[in-house]
Design a protein around this motif. Structure first.
Motif, PDB file in Angstrom:
ATOM      1  N   PHE A 246       0.860  -1.196   0.000  1.00  0.00           N
ATOM      2  CA  PHE A 246       0.000   0.000   0.000  1.00  0.00           C
ATOM      3  C   PHE A 246       0.886   1.231   0.000  1.00  0.00           C
ATOM      4  O   PHE A 246       0.914   2.006   0.950  1.00  0.00           O
ATOM      5  N   SER A 248       1.191   4.284  -0.811  1.00  0.00           N
ATOM      6  CA  SER A 248       0.397   5.427  -1.249  1.00  0.00           C
ATOM      7  C   SER A 248       0.258   6.408  -0.109  1.00  0.00           C
ATOM      8  O   SER A 248      -0.348   6.099   0.918  1.00  0.00           O
TER       9      SER A 248
ATOM     10  N   ARG B 139      -6.006   5.673   5.278  1.00  0.00           N
ATOM     11  CA  ARG B 139      -4.925   5.655   4.283  1.00  0.00           C
ATOM     12  C   ARG B 139      -3.564   5.551   4.967  1.00  0.00           C
ATOM     13  O   ARG B 139      -2.698   4.769   4.554  1.00  0.00           O
ATOM     14  N   SER B 167      -9.592   7.562   1.447  1.00  0.00           N
ATOM     15  CA  SER B 167      -8.685   6.518   1.961  1.00  0.00           C
ATOM     16  C   SER B 167      -7.944   5.809   0.839  1.00  0.00           C
ATOM     17  O   SER B 167      -7.070   4.977   1.100  1.00  0.00           O
ATOM     18  N   VAL B 168      -8.278   6.153  -0.411  1.00  0.00           N
ATOM     19  CA  VAL B 168      -7.724   5.466  -1.589  1.00  0.00           C
ATOM     20  C   VAL B 168      -7.947   3.947  -1.449  1.00  0.00           C
ATOM     21  O   VAL B 168      -7.094   3.146  -1.832  1.00  0.00           O
ATOM     22  N   GLY B 169      -9.068   3.594  -0.863  1.00  0.00           N
ATOM     23  CA  GLY B 169      -9.429   2.189  -0.748  1.00  0.00           C
ATOM     24  C   GLY B 169      -8.993   1.523   0.550  1.00  0.00           C
ATOM     25  O   GLY B 169      -9.386   0.381   0.821  1.00  0.00           O
ATOM     26  N   ALA B 170      -8.186   2.210   1.352  1.00  0.00           N
ATOM     27  CA  ALA B 170      -7.680   1.581   2.580  1.00  0.00           C
ATOM     28  C   ALA B 170      -8.811   1.162   3.514  1.00  0.00           C
ATOM     29  O   ALA B 170      -8.677   0.188   4.258  1.00  0.00           O
ATOM     30  N   LYS B 173      -9.567  -2.288   3.034  1.00  0.00           N
ATOM     31  CA  LYS B 173      -8.458  -3.211   3.212  1.00  0.00           C
ATOM     32  C   LYS B 173      -8.110  -3.455   4.681  1.00  0.00           C
ATOM     33  O   LYS B 173      -7.938  -4.596   5.095  1.00  0.00           O
TER      34      LYS B 173
END
Lengths: 267, 267
Positions: A246, A248, B139, B167-170, B173
């Motif tokens: 991750f 990012s 994130r 969160s850019v997808g966090a 996850k």
């Protein structure tokens, strides 16, 4: 205090406050808009920019007296009802206080650098076109005692309304200058004796292993493309260690980590 | 791939995508919306949540093939023209791809804690009601290898559309659970053998002087009020050193600095 009551939204004295949001897009002829008590405190305390006037909700005036006491006595303090204030600004002003400031003469990169102390930390955003990110970088610069911010010509304006708000006023406090290209900024920083560090996911050193030199410039690039390749070739590079899978990090978060690492503020 | 062309915005198969923004406010009956290629990559790769379907602009399909290849073959991939897609979602979808996911059964705090490895780092936001901040905390948790996030009951939903995006997808996850009060979270963390550290401007130790214990929970409070007083009395406290005169740090920036300090990710 120079309190002036406004009953007519079309009163020419409050013309700079008309349609706040729409005019964000077309510019304000050398003026900026500051919102909220905390930001106005910074505006008046830092004294880097002249406040032309303030517009405040009548029922918020009492709570703003201390803040307004920091401004010159002669500065007009316009008060208005909620209805009139919303009609002027064009949206619901829940913060209840606005100021119009003057940008004044912009300092050059060389002027800003020449005014710095012997030990100095400078943040250098390159290509940051998002007002949230620029505002956050200024906020972190102020929080961790950076002495100045130098922006390359492709960054957005730190005196844009939203950037000032997100910076919690730091854009009105930390000295800054807008340069030409990142390469020209690097030339200027070299002339002024700065060691220069580029933050990059592909950076050679872990930032935690880098000690603060006397004069340090810290370059911050965009999330997508990062700093320009020629700049990365020319400068020392450092990375922020992340978890695998991750990789990012937002540029504002990166600036917080790096500036905190280099801060020398006393407790 | 199970590609299905949609020509009518009222097609019942795309009903979950109707009026995306308005429905943010009223909830989605156990569903969430994920936007953009990067976020969908995380959704499919992490596999923590089931993706019900995807809606993609027809002229973006080619660029999404690799991402969509990560999802089960049977998942419907609805394609539509720009006009139809905008009519469905109710705003201009420049990202060109949306997914509807199922929240599924929420794990309890004890279940999340029981599933953690022997060495573990947990972020504990308390009272964070801003989706930008919650998204950024997730994130940073992902970037610095936190093993879970525990939220007290007054935090906002990390599966809100904007929180997922920031969160850019966090948020899709990193395992998380929503607890009761902060005090109840602290009880649970104690039962599971966690040392607990509260980040506060009035914290006793400089965070840089604190070594990572085997199991660490890091509490993050709001900018204004900070963590509740009883919690600060109960836990070890740490501060992030700042410059004098501008003692103001965004909670997301604070989480970046603290989580980076404790990260054990290898390079």
């Amino acid at each position: 205090m120079n309190i002036i009551r406004i009953d007519d939204p079309a009163d020419p004295r409050v013309a700079p406050y008309l349609d706040i949001r729409e005019r964000d897009l077309v510019g304000r002829e050398g003026r900026f808009v500051a919102e909220g008590k905390v930001v106005l405190n910074v505006l008046f305390c830092a004294g880097r920019f002249e406040a032309e006037s303030v517009l405040v909700l009548e029922n918020r005036l009492a709570g703003m007296v201390e803040t307004l006491g920091l401004a010159p006595d002669t500065m007009p303090v316009y008060i208005a009802s909620g209805t009139v204030m919303d009609a002027i600004s064009g949206f619901h002003m829940h913060r209840g206080i606005l100021a119009i400031g003057r940008k004044g003469m912009a300092a050059s990169v060389d002027e800003v650098l020449a005014a710095l102390p012997e030990r100095a930390l400078v943040a250098v955003p390159v290509g940051i076109s998002n007002h949230d990110n620029i505002g956050s970088i200024f906020r972190n610069a102020a929080a961790f005692g950076a002495d100045a911010v130098l922006l390359d010509q492709t960054c957005c304006d730190p005196l844009y309304r939203k950037a000032i708000r997100v910076s919690v006023g730091a854009a009105l406090k930390v000295p800054f200058a807008v340069g030409g290209t990142a390469g020209e900024l690097a030339d200027a920083l070299t002339r002024h004796g700065f060691e220069q560090l580029a933050l990059s996911p592909a950076g050679k050193a872990d930032i935690r292993d880098i000690r603060r030199p006397k004069r340090l410039a810290l370059y911050l690039g965009t999330e997508g493309e990062g700093l320009p390749e020629p700049l990365l070739k020319r400068l020392t590079t450092a990375r922020i260690r992340m978890a695998p899978g991750f990789d990012s990090l937002n540029v504002a978060a990166a600036s917080a980590i790096a500036l905190h690492h280099f801060t020398e503020a006393s407790d």
